[in-house]
Design a protein around this motif. Structure first.
Motif, mmCIF file in Angstrom:
data_model
loop_
_atom_site.group_PDB
_atom_site.id
_atom_site.type_symbol
_atom_site.label_atom_id
_atom_site.label_comp_id
_atom_site.label_asym_id
_atom_site.label_seq_id
_atom_site.Cartn_x
_atom_site.Cartn_y
_atom_site.Cartn_z
ATOM 1 N N ASP A 104 0.788 -0.945 0.436
ATOM 2 C CA ASP A 104 -0.228 -0.144 -0.029
ATOM 3 C C ASP A 104 0.502 0.930 0.202
ATOM 4 O OD1 ASP A 104 1.109 -0.014 2.612
ATOM 5 O OD2 ASP A 104 -0.920 0.007 3.176
ATOM 6 N N GLU B 242 -2.724 4.589 -5.922
ATOM 7 C CA GLU B 242 -4.346 4.455 -5.722
ATOM 8 C C GLU B 242 -5.170 3.346 -6.442
ATOM 9 O OE1 GLU B 242 -5.642 8.337 -8.428
ATOM 10 O OE2 GLU B 242 -5.044 8.799 -6.192
ATOM 11 N N ILE C 176 -5.139 -1.320 -4.383
ATOM 12 C CA ILE C 176 -3.650 -1.282 -3.463
ATOM 13 C C ILE C 176 -3.268 -2.810 -2.446
ATOM 14 C CG2 ILE C 176 -3.270 0.162 -0.293
ATOM 15 C CD1 ILE C 176 -3.473 1.140 -3.031
#
Ligand SMILES: [Zn+2]
Length: 542
Positions: free
Chosen positions: A126, A236, A239
């Motif tokens: 992430d 974005e 993730i």
């Protein structure tokens, strides 16, 4: 009489075939014919040293985007993103920082001596620069949940806060079930990208995969090198789990033994659909740190609007990736020109677009030049997350990556097309061009899952990559030998343009792609997936 009837019948059949197979009913003069000169010009320029290998996050990449935008505009394409030809792709460059981390594995209360790189590798899925881990580890076999195979390795496990340990590949065929998980062929459930996605879907704290040379078809050094260097991921929309990584087979053995289990026994158990997750007596604990860099890249997209009042709301998308490996290192030649990979594909798309605008089809057609394929299909994945055209109104995606630089062929390779009605349409298109379809080979290594078209397939859009044939018209043996020289140049600085290249095969491949795209664009209905295909279910669910 009989003869007469039969010849009449034959001509009726011929007429109906001609109608069914004709690319469209427009007079021949309006057929878009892909020209060699512009294709060669684009190819020579895009692969020149001035473009510096079209690297992600590099000046050469920015120049490429500017060129594609200018060419889309001058060809007369309409911007696909409002007034813009550009779609931003936000990418994170992630490099693990083991020197400032103390994350490790504790088995039975004792820390295992693990060296980053040698024994295991990890990074944040992430793109978070720091995280404190304290998570129980659970062995979940292949980590697969496949309703159509009646297979679920999780059996209701709550994966939240856990680190999942998984094997790669998919369950092996058995005497009783020789065709499970496509027999010896690899299904997407077997790809390590699926494993990472599945861990993220289940909300796991992390996922560690067990590497073996046999299951990966390459050694640990390949994993080690890529995870010790900067890696790119979407910043974005898509993730991964907080911790992603790999461990060696030896590390897995040590870890399982230290927590009182036998790896081979659990591996064998995981071949059975009755397998249940096994909570290991181990925890991932400590601080993991990484350096993170944000990069903005761009997909470039332009549209030829359709002519049919209804069908113009649907689109056929042609793709090719514009990026290559850029400039690296300080050698005498440090430019990875990527002439074949993939200046050829985007030159082909530009030459196709220049003709497509002159004779629009019923449906709209989009020319989409995607970013960062070499970093893991990131540009096409970003497009699938934020499509510029609704995916359920996207009839098909045809992708071009690394075109034929050797010469014209009698065949064209459409492998992967037979998952959908595109297979039939491809055969009809080839036939109308006096070509055949290359003989099918089983997809043992999962080639279908490694090109940009797959980002569309995964989102339910019928898709495949049109690959060059191998049955060369001129000097078949010499041509095969010439084609084989590319193997040594693949992803090397030597993938350079040679003005002596016979581009008849490249033109033919682009023409085939455009003809097939137009057949799809003019067909009464959008193509469908074959019954039972896992990706077809994605579309049906929309
Ligand atoms: Zn490549």
């Amino acid at each position: 009489m009989h003869k007469m009837l039969s010849s009449l019948a034959r001509s009726a059949i011929a007429t109906s075939l001609a109608l069914a197979f004709s690319v469209h009913a427009a007079p021949a003069a309006k057929l878009p014919i892909v020209k060699e000169a512009p294709l060669r010009g684009h190819l020579a320029f895009l692969s020149s040293d001035l473009l510096e290998g079209r690297g992600t996050g590099q000046r050469g990449g920015d120049l490429t985007v500017a060129y594609l935008e200018a060419q889309a505009m001058s060809a007369g394409l309409k911007p696909a993103n409002g007034n813009s030809f550009r779609q931003a792709v936000k990418i994170a460059g992630v490099k693990a920082a083991p020197e400032s981390s103390n994350v490790g594995i504790e088995a039975g209360g004792k820390a295992l001596p693990l060296a980053f790189g040698k024994d295991w590798v990890w990074g944040p899925g992430d793109a978070k620069p720091a995280r404190t881990m304290d998570a129980e580890m659970v062995f979940v076999g292949y980590g697969i949940s496949a309703p159509e195979e009646g297979w679920d390795d999780f059996k209701g496990l709550d994966a939240k806060g856990k680190v999942l340990v998984m094997m790669v590949n998919d369950p092996m065929p058995t005497a009783a079930e020789p065709n499970r998980f496509n027999g010896k062929g690899l299904t997407y459930y077997g790809r390590w990208t699926y494993k990472l996605e599945q861990a993220a879907r289940l909300g796991a704290a992390g996922v560690l995969m067990i590497h073996t040379d046999a299951s990966a078809s390459y050694g640990w050094s390949v994993v080690q090198n890529s995870w010790m260097a900067e890696q790119f991921q979407l910043a974005e929309g898509k993730i991964g789990a907080g911790m992603q990584g790999w461990m060696t087979d030896a590390t897995a053995r040590t870890l399982f033994a230290a927590s009182g289990f036998d790896l081979d026994q659990l591996r064998a158990a995981a071949e059975d659909k009755g397998f249940k997750p096994v909570v290991l007596n181990t925890r991932v604990k400590g601080e993991m740190k990484s350096t993170i860099r944000s990069i903005e890249q761009f997909n470039v997209a332009g549209v030829v609007p359709g002519t049919d009042p209804k069908l113009k709301d649907e689109v056929v998308i042609y793709t090719g990736h514009w990026d290559h490996l850029g400039k690296q290192g300080t050698g005498a030649d440090n430019i990875y020109n990527g002439a074949v990979d993939n200046a050829s594909g985007i030159a082909g798309l530009l030459a196709m677009a220049q003709e497509a605008v002159k004779a629009p089809a019923k449906r709209s057609q989009m020319f989409l030049f995607v970013a960062a394929e070499e970093q893991g299909l990131l540009g096409s994945a970003a497009y699938a997350v934020s499509p510029l055209w609704p995916l359920d109104k996207t009839a098909a995606n045809l992708n071009l990556d690394s075109l034929n630089f050797v010469g014209a062929t009698k065949d064209i390779d459409t492998s992967g097309s037979d998952r959908t009605e595109l297979g039939m349409m491809a055969a009809a298109t080839a036939k109308a061009m006096g070509m055949g379809i290359s003989p099918a080979a089983p997809d043992l290594a999962g080639g279908y899952f490694r090109s940009d078209h797959f980002s569309f397939a995964k989102a339910g859009v019928p898709a495949f990559s049109v690959k060059g044939g191998k049955d060369y018209v001129k000097d078949p043996e010499g041509a095969k030998a010439k084609n084989a020289t590319y193997r040594a140049k693949y992803h090397q600085v030597g993938d350079e343009y040679d003005p002596s290249w016979d581009l008849s095969g490249m033109v033919q491949q682009a023409q085939f792609t455009l003809n097939l795209g137009r057949m799809i664009a003019d067909a009464p209905k959008m193509p469908a997936w074959k019954a039972g295909d896992a990706f077809g279910k994605v579309r049906a669910a929309k």
